[in-house]
Scaffold this motif. Structure first.
Motif, PDB file in Angstrom:
ATOM      1  N   ALA A  42       0.776  19.939  63.945  1.00  0.00           N
ATOM      2  CA  ALA A  42       0.532  19.530  65.515  1.00  0.00           C
ATOM      3  C   ALA A  42       0.397  20.358  66.119  1.00  0.00           C
ATOM      4  O   ALA A  42      -0.533  20.757  67.372  1.00  0.00           O
ATOM      5  N   VAL A  43       1.280  21.553  66.542  1.00  0.00           N
ATOM      6  CA  VAL A  43       1.859  22.573  67.281  1.00  0.00           C
ATOM      7  C   VAL A  43       1.601  24.197  67.232  1.00  0.00           C
ATOM      8  O   VAL A  43       2.775  24.228  65.729  1.00  0.00           O
ATOM      9  N   LYS A  44       1.073  25.071  67.746  1.00  0.00           N
ATOM     10  CA  LYS A  44       1.212  26.274  67.424  1.00  0.00           C
ATOM     11  C   LYS A  44       1.411  26.864  67.857  1.00  0.00           C
ATOM     12  O   LYS A  44       1.416  26.405  69.427  1.00  0.00           O
ATOM     13  N   PRO A  45       2.525  28.071  67.697  1.00  0.00           N
ATOM     14  CA  PRO A  45       2.997  29.703  68.462  1.00  0.00           C
ATOM     15  C   PRO A  45       1.140  30.044  69.465  1.00  0.00           C
ATOM     16  O   PRO A  45       0.601  30.282  68.877  1.00  0.00           O
ATOM     17  N   PRO A  46       2.059  30.109  70.037  1.00  0.00           N
ATOM     18  CA  PRO A  46       3.561  30.564  71.225  1.00  0.00           C
ATOM     19  C   PRO A  46       3.728  29.186  71.415  1.00  0.00           C
ATOM     20  O   PRO A  46       4.499  29.612  72.113  1.00  0.00           O
ATOM     21  N   LEU A  47       2.848  28.005  71.631  1.00  0.00           N
ATOM     22  CA  LEU A  47       3.400  27.103  72.432  1.00  0.00           C
ATOM     23  C   LEU A  47       5.184  26.712  71.816  1.00  0.00           C
ATOM     24  O   LEU A  47       5.289  26.966  70.720  1.00  0.00           O
ATOM     25  N   ILE A  48       5.314  25.979  71.937  1.00  0.00           N
ATOM     26  CA  ILE A  48       6.986  25.539  71.036  1.00  0.00           C
ATOM     27  C   ILE A  48       7.571  23.333  71.835  1.00  0.00           C
ATOM     28  O   ILE A  48       6.782  23.177  72.793  1.00  0.00           O
ATOM     29  N   SER A  49       7.111  23.427  70.249  1.00  0.00           N
ATOM     30  CA  SER A  49       7.893  21.553  70.405  1.00  0.00           C
ATOM     31  C   SER A  49       9.196  21.496  69.274  1.00  0.00           C
ATOM     32  O   SER A  49       9.066  22.272  68.865  1.00  0.00           O
ATOM     33  N   TRP A  50       9.458  20.025  69.948  1.00  0.00           N
ATOM     34  CA  TRP A  50      10.496  19.960  68.506  1.00  0.00           C
ATOM     35  C   TRP A  50       9.973  19.731  66.924  1.00  0.00           C
ATOM     36  O   TRP A  50      10.801  20.601  66.994  1.00  0.00           O
ATOM     37  N   GLY A  51       9.075  19.746  67.006  1.00  0.00           N
ATOM     38  CA  GLY A  51       8.513  19.463  65.702  1.00  0.00           C
ATOM     39  C   GLY A  51       8.141  20.365  64.704  1.00  0.00           C
ATOM     40  O   GLY A  51       8.851  20.840  64.186  1.00  0.00           O
ATOM     41  N   LEU A  52       7.986  21.556  65.749  1.00  0.00           N
ATOM     42  CA  LEU A  52       7.598  22.805  65.743  1.00  0.00           C
ATOM     43  C   LEU A  52       9.121  24.131  65.774  1.00  0.00           C
ATOM     44  O   LEU A  52       8.834  24.735  64.555  1.00  0.00           O
ATOM     45  N   MET A  53       9.727  23.881  65.861  1.00  0.00           N
ATOM     46  CA  MET A  53      10.911  24.484  65.973  1.00  0.00           C
ATOM     47  C   MET A  53      11.886  23.918  64.434  1.00  0.00           C
ATOM     48  O   MET A  53      12.271  24.511  63.714  1.00  0.00           O
ATOM     49  N   LEU A  54      11.482  22.539  64.043  1.00  0.00           N
ATOM     50  CA  LEU A  54      12.155  21.908  62.870  1.00  0.00           C
ATOM     51  C   LEU A  54      11.936  22.916  61.530  1.00  0.00           C
ATOM     52  O   LEU A  54      11.861  22.557  60.130  1.00  0.00           O
ATOM     53  N   GLN A  55      10.297  23.744  61.438  1.00  0.00           N
ATOM     54  CA  GLN A  55       9.619  24.530  60.297  1.00  0.00           C
ATOM     55  C   GLN A  55      10.678  25.577  59.551  1.00  0.00           C
ATOM     56  O   GLN A  55      10.632  25.591  58.691  1.00  0.00           O
ATOM     57  N   ASP A  56      11.477  25.885  60.847  1.00  0.00           N
ATOM     58  CA  ASP A  56      12.591  27.284  60.592  1.00  0.00           C
ATOM     59  C   ASP A  56      13.622  25.610  59.001  1.00  0.00           C
ATOM     60  O   ASP A  56      14.658  26.436  58.167  1.00  0.00           O
ATOM     61  N   THR A  57      13.599  24.319  59.385  1.00  0.00           N
ATOM     62  CA  THR A  57      14.885  23.448  58.596  1.00  0.00           C
ATOM     63  C   THR A  57      13.322  23.162  57.383  1.00  0.00           C
ATOM     64  O   THR A  57      14.101  22.173  56.622  1.00  0.00           O
ATOM     65  N   SER A  58      13.282  23.594  56.228  1.00  0.00           N
ATOM     66  CA  SER A  58      12.399  23.627  55.546  1.00  0.00           C
ATOM     67  C   SER A  58      12.257  24.174  54.267  1.00  0.00           C
ATOM     68  O   SER A  58      12.332  23.149  52.986  1.00  0.00           O
ATOM     69  N   THR A  59      13.962  24.815  54.394  1.00  0.00           N
ATOM     70  CA  THR A  59      14.674  24.996  52.744  1.00  0.00           C
ATOM     71  C   THR A  59      15.988  24.126  52.923  1.00  0.00           C
ATOM     72  O   THR A  59      16.671  24.824  54.123  1.00  0.00           O
ATOM     73  N   TYR A  60      16.242  23.941  51.886  1.00  0.00           N
ATOM     74  CA  TYR A  60      17.538  23.655  51.936  1.00  0.00           C
ATOM     75  C   TYR A  60      18.579  24.325  51.866  1.00  0.00           C
ATOM     76  O   TYR A  60      19.682  24.640  52.488  1.00  0.00           O
ATOM     77  N   SER A  61      18.308  25.739  51.399  1.00  0.00           N
ATOM     78  CA  SER A  61      18.842  27.030  52.081  1.00  0.00           C
ATOM     79  C   SER A  61      19.489  27.128  52.947  1.00  0.00           C
ATOM     80  O   SER A  61      20.520  27.838  53.372  1.00  0.00           O
ATOM     81  N   VAL A  62      17.901  27.532  53.649  1.00  0.00           N
ATOM     82  CA  VAL A  62      18.954  27.689  55.462  1.00  0.00           C
ATOM     83  C   VAL A  62      19.429  26.752  56.094  1.00  0.00           C
ATOM     84  O   VAL A  62      19.855  27.554  56.509  1.00  0.00           O
TER      85      VAL A  62
END
Length: 375
Positions: free
Chosen positions: A320-340
């Motif tokens: 959906a959105v690529k950096p340097p833009l910021i969106s809620w969906g892009l921020m949730l990419q950091d939650t892609s692993t259970y360990s994080v």
């Protein structure tokens, strides 16, 4: 003799006159005010839009400024280091201690009770340009000394999650409002034309609408957005995503408006307008369109949450959105692993913004549906 008086009319006559002259908009507003869910949704929608428009002022920090790695949220306290109650709220800066985490073997971050940071409103902080033109350095809330305060913690690069979520609302809501605006204009126009003229034109339009509705939307979204090269500018990528969402979303709106138009075209006053020779354009714009708008308004308020959820899902997958833009969906990419998620659960904070947005527009849509319904 007749006596004439300039005294005002009785109160009951005023009420009757006022009620008799009440417009349709005033009637809908009076009904909406009776619904606490509709009013709460309206208030939340207004706050969300103000937050998105004035993100530079509302966000406490620069969303691109980096600090220490993953840092937990700082809790607002009304006690000093000795436990005494204080009047001014404060937070304690997070510093690395000499102790190590037994799982990750990283230094444990803890509060620095010797150096509290007082909180306040309209404080000075990172400089910014409002709307890209007006310079400023005042923020709605933050530390009085201008230091960094992380109310929702930081991400893996040390960027403030709250500030990034506030800036992300601008892109997420902009995508949702733009897509819904295009879908509404195209779907309403095609639906009224198809339902009013009927015949062969209606048949061909509805067969095309059925073809569009038959596409599995999510796989098609992923396939179309993957056609854009990674090196494409962010504005081009964002425009393409909006076009793809709009191209696949107008068909359902068109089908709903067509059903309403078919019913309205058989009403007596529409047939009377046809009998006296009114043009098709006048009948559509003066008689059918105003009666369809009540349904369209409700459909718009209920369609925006769907687009927000879809953008968040595509952003989580990186489409959906690529950096340097910021969106809620892009921020949730950091939650892609259970360990994080298990080690740093505060990075799920953008989910709360998505939930509030979905609730706000759904509540407003339900309230408007009840207020507009004549029955």
């Amino acid at each position: 003799m007749l006596a004439f008086s300039n005294s005002p009319p009785p109160p009951e006559e005023k009420i009757k006159h006022k009620g008799g002259s009440e417009s349709y908009v005033a009637l809908v507003w009076r009904r909406l005010k009776r619904s606490w869910t509709g009013m709460s949704g309206l208030v939340l929608v207004i706050l969300l839009l103000l937050m998105a428009v004035f993100a530079e002022f509302v966000a406490p920090l620069d969303p691109k400024a980096t600090d220490t790695g993953f840092a937990p949220p700082q809790v607002i306290s009304f006690h000093d280091k000795d436990g005494n109650l204080v009047f001014l709220p404060r937070v304690y800066a997070l510093v690395e201690t000499t102790d190590l985490d037994p799982v990750t073997f990283q230094p444990i971050v803890g509060p620095d009770y010797d150096h509290p940071r007082l909180l306040g409103l309209f404080v000075k902080g990172d400089p910014y340009y409002m709307f890209g033109l007006i310079p400023g350095n005042r923020h709605l809330f933050g530390a009085t000394d201008g230091g960094p305060v992380h109310f929702l913690g930081t991400d893996k690069f040390g960027r403030d999650v709250l500030s990034r979520a506030i800036y992300g609302s601008r892109i997420s809501l902009m995508i949702a409002l733009t897509v819904v605006a295009i879908v509404t204009i195209v779907g309403t126009t095609i639906g009224m034309i198809s339902g009013y003229f009927g015949g062969v034109l209606d048949t061909w339009i509805q067969r095309f609408v059925e073809v569009v509705l038959a596409f599995p939307q999510v796989p098609l979204y992923l396939a179309l957005t993957s056609l854009i090269p990674v090196t494409a500018p962010t504005n081009v990528f964002l425009a393409f995503v909006i076009i793809v969402m709009s191209a696949l979303g107008w068909a359902q709106m068109s089908r709903e408006v067509r059903g309403k138009t078919l019913a309205l075209a058989r009403i007596d006053y529409v047939r009377a307008a046809m009998a006296i020779g009114a043009t098709d354009r006048r009948i559509i714009l003066q008689h059918i369109f105003p009666n369809v708008m009540s349904h369209v308004i409700v459909a718009v308020t209920l369609a925006i949450p769907s687009v927000v959820l879809l953008e968040s899902f595509l952003g989580f997958l990186g489409f959906a959105v690529k950096p340097p833009l910021i969106s809620w969906g892009l921020m949730l990419q950091d939650t892609s692993t259970y360990s994080v998620i298990g080690s740093y659960p505060w990075i799920l904070s953008p989910v709360a913004f998505v939930l509030v947005t979905v609730f706000a527009f759904n509540a407003l849509g339900d309230g408007l549906r009840d207020a507009i319904d004549p029955y």
